[in-house]
Design a protein around this motif. Sequence first.
Motif, PDB file in Angstrom:
ATOM      1  N   SER A 184       0.833  -1.207   0.000  1.00  0.00           N
ATOM      2  CA  SER A 184       0.000   0.000   0.000  1.00  0.00           C
ATOM      3  C   SER A 184       0.864   1.253   0.000  1.00  0.00           C
ATOM      4  CB  SER A 184      -0.929  -0.001   1.216  1.00  0.00           C
ATOM      5  OG  SER A 184      -1.805  -1.105   1.185  1.00  0.00           O
ATOM      6  N   LEU A 185       1.952   1.226   0.762  1.00  0.00           N
ATOM      7  CA  LEU A 185       2.863   2.374   0.780  1.00  0.00           C
ATOM      8  C   LEU A 185       3.504   2.580  -0.592  1.00  0.00           C
ATOM      9  CD1 LEU A 185       4.364   4.593   2.296  1.00  0.00           C
ATOM     10  CD2 LEU A 185       6.056   2.868   2.985  1.00  0.00           C
ATOM     11  N   LEU A 186       3.926   1.491  -1.222  1.00  0.00           N
ATOM     12  CA  LEU A 186       4.516   1.597  -2.556  1.00  0.00           C
ATOM     13  C   LEU A 186       3.503   2.126  -3.565  1.00  0.00           C
ATOM     14  CD1 LEU A 186       6.923   1.088  -4.419  1.00  0.00           C
ATOM     15  CD2 LEU A 186       6.151  -1.268  -4.672  1.00  0.00           C
ATOM     16  N   GLY A 187       2.269   1.649  -3.494  1.00  0.00           N
ATOM     17  CA  GLY A 187       1.238   2.146  -4.394  1.00  0.00           C
ATOM     18  C   GLY A 187       0.923   3.605  -4.161  1.00  0.00           C
ATOM     19  N   TRP A 188       0.905   4.023  -2.888  1.00  0.00           N
ATOM     20  CA  TRP A 188       0.617   5.428  -2.580  1.00  0.00           C
ATOM     21  C   TRP A 188       1.723   6.335  -3.109  1.00  0.00           C
ATOM     22  CZ3 TRP A 188       2.954   8.971   0.934  1.00  0.00           C
ATOM     23  CH2 TRP A 188       2.219  10.142   1.139  1.00  0.00           C
ATOM     24  N   VAL A 189       2.983   5.921  -2.950  1.00  0.00           N
ATOM     25  CA  VAL A 189       4.101   6.723  -3.447  1.00  0.00           C
ATOM     26  C   VAL A 189       4.040   6.825  -4.973  1.00  0.00           C
ATOM     27  CG1 VAL A 189       6.607   6.810  -3.666  1.00  0.00           C
ATOM     28  CG2 VAL A 189       5.574   6.223  -1.475  1.00  0.00           C
ATOM     29  N   CYS A 190       3.769   5.707  -5.648  1.00  0.00           N
ATOM     30  CA  CYS A 190       3.655   5.731  -7.116  1.00  0.00           C
ATOM     31  C   CYS A 190       2.506   6.626  -7.562  1.00  0.00           C
ATOM     32  CB  CYS A 190       3.458   4.315  -7.648  1.00  0.00           C
ATOM     33  SG  CYS A 190       4.887   3.241  -7.478  1.00  0.00           S
ATOM     34  N   SER A 191       1.409   6.607  -6.812  1.00  0.00           N
ATOM     35  CA  SER A 191       0.280   7.471  -7.157  1.00  0.00           C
ATOM     36  C   SER A 191       0.636   8.943  -6.988  1.00  0.00           C
ATOM     37  CB  SER A 191      -0.925   7.103  -6.278  1.00  0.00           C
ATOM     38  OG  SER A 191      -2.032   7.919  -6.576  1.00  0.00           O
ATOM     39  N   CYS A 192       1.392   9.271  -5.939  1.00  0.00           N
ATOM     40  CA  CYS A 192       1.818  10.664  -5.749  1.00  0.00           C
ATOM     41  C   CYS A 192       2.726  11.121  -6.891  1.00  0.00           C
ATOM     42  CB  CYS A 192       2.553  10.800  -4.414  1.00  0.00           C
ATOM     43  SG  CYS A 192       1.520  10.601  -2.950  1.00  0.00           S
ATOM     44  N   VAL A 193       3.659  10.252  -7.285  1.00  0.00           N
ATOM     45  CA  VAL A 193       4.561  10.609  -8.378  1.00  0.00           C
ATOM     46  C   VAL A 193       3.791  10.771  -9.689  1.00  0.00           C
ATOM     47  CG1 VAL A 193       6.560   9.844  -9.717  1.00  0.00           C
ATOM     48  CG2 VAL A 193       6.505   9.483  -7.248  1.00  0.00           C
ATOM     49  N   THR A 194       2.802   9.897  -9.898  1.00  0.00           N
ATOM     50  CA  THR A 194       1.975  10.016 -11.107  1.00  0.00           C
ATOM     51  C   THR A 194       1.240  11.343 -11.143  1.00  0.00           C
ATOM     52  OG1 THR A 194       1.667   7.619 -11.128  1.00  0.00           O
ATOM     53  CG2 THR A 194       0.117   8.925 -12.421  1.00  0.00           C
ATOM     54  N   THR A 195       0.748  11.792 -10.009  1.00  0.00           N
ATOM     55  CA  THR A 195       0.023  13.063  -9.955  1.00  0.00           C
ATOM     56  C   THR A 195       0.930  14.240 -10.309  1.00  0.00           C
ATOM     57  OG1 THR A 195      -1.360  12.125  -8.204  1.00  0.00           O
ATOM     58  CG2 THR A 195      -1.430  14.510  -8.496  1.00  0.00           C
ATOM     59  N   ILE A 196       2.189  14.172  -9.884  1.00  0.00           N
ATOM     60  CA  ILE A 196       3.101  15.300 -10.096  1.00  0.00           C
ATOM     61  C   ILE A 196       3.687  15.312 -11.499  1.00  0.00           C
ATOM     62  CG2 ILE A 196       5.231  16.365  -9.286  1.00  0.00           C
ATOM     63  CD1 ILE A 196       4.640  15.191  -6.532  1.00  0.00           C
TER      64      ILE A 196
END
Length: 230
Positions: free
Chosen positions: A17-29
């Motif tokens: 979940s942490l890895l997915g959340w970090v990837c989602s944040c990077v995708t947003t930026i």
Amino acid sequence: MAWSFRGKVQLGGLLLSLLGWVCSCVTTILPQWKTLNLELSEMETWIMGIWEVCVVREEVATVCKAFESFLSLPQELQVARILMVASQGLGLLGLLLSGFGSECFRFHRIRWVFKRQLGVLGGTLESSALATTLLPVSWVAHATIQDFWDDSIPDIIPQWEFGGALYLGWAAGIFLALGGLLLVFSSCLGKEDVPFPLMAGPTVPPSCAPVEESDGSFHLMLKPRNPGVS
């Protein structure tokens, strides 16, 4: 360090979940949601994200410009902004609740039933973050495909193609899905009263009684003589 099966499943769910959340944040930026290569100028590439559009010139600096108006954006980018920001909040809240409900977090006033509910709620929020991540990424990809194969647009006009941020967003959705499923599954497992070595305090075996402190003196114990024996 001894971990129960439930604790291992929780740890795996939290890490995914942490890895997915970090990837989602990077995708947003990232601005690489769409890419456009101009045939007239191969040294120049256009990239577009949900916040800005950039021109990448090889061996020259990259120039970016933020979108001036939210309402002037295409519908898929408007929805992508809202859902991706919501995904960050849901994912972070799910991580916090799942962490409080895991075996790693020990607090004497929190009952196991309440920690189980926190784990289920955290896994559900991670699944919600999955939906709010995959929907905008897939919508932008669908709109890009429709525009690319639009017969009304002449072939001489360059078309937008997939950017790297879309693939990262799909990967984030997979990690969030696996993490949420593991967190919910771990909460459905039975309670295992396995002490956590780092959190459990020293215990005294029930058969051992406290030993009185000695003053250092030596005492000679004599066996009493049986009066019936001369």
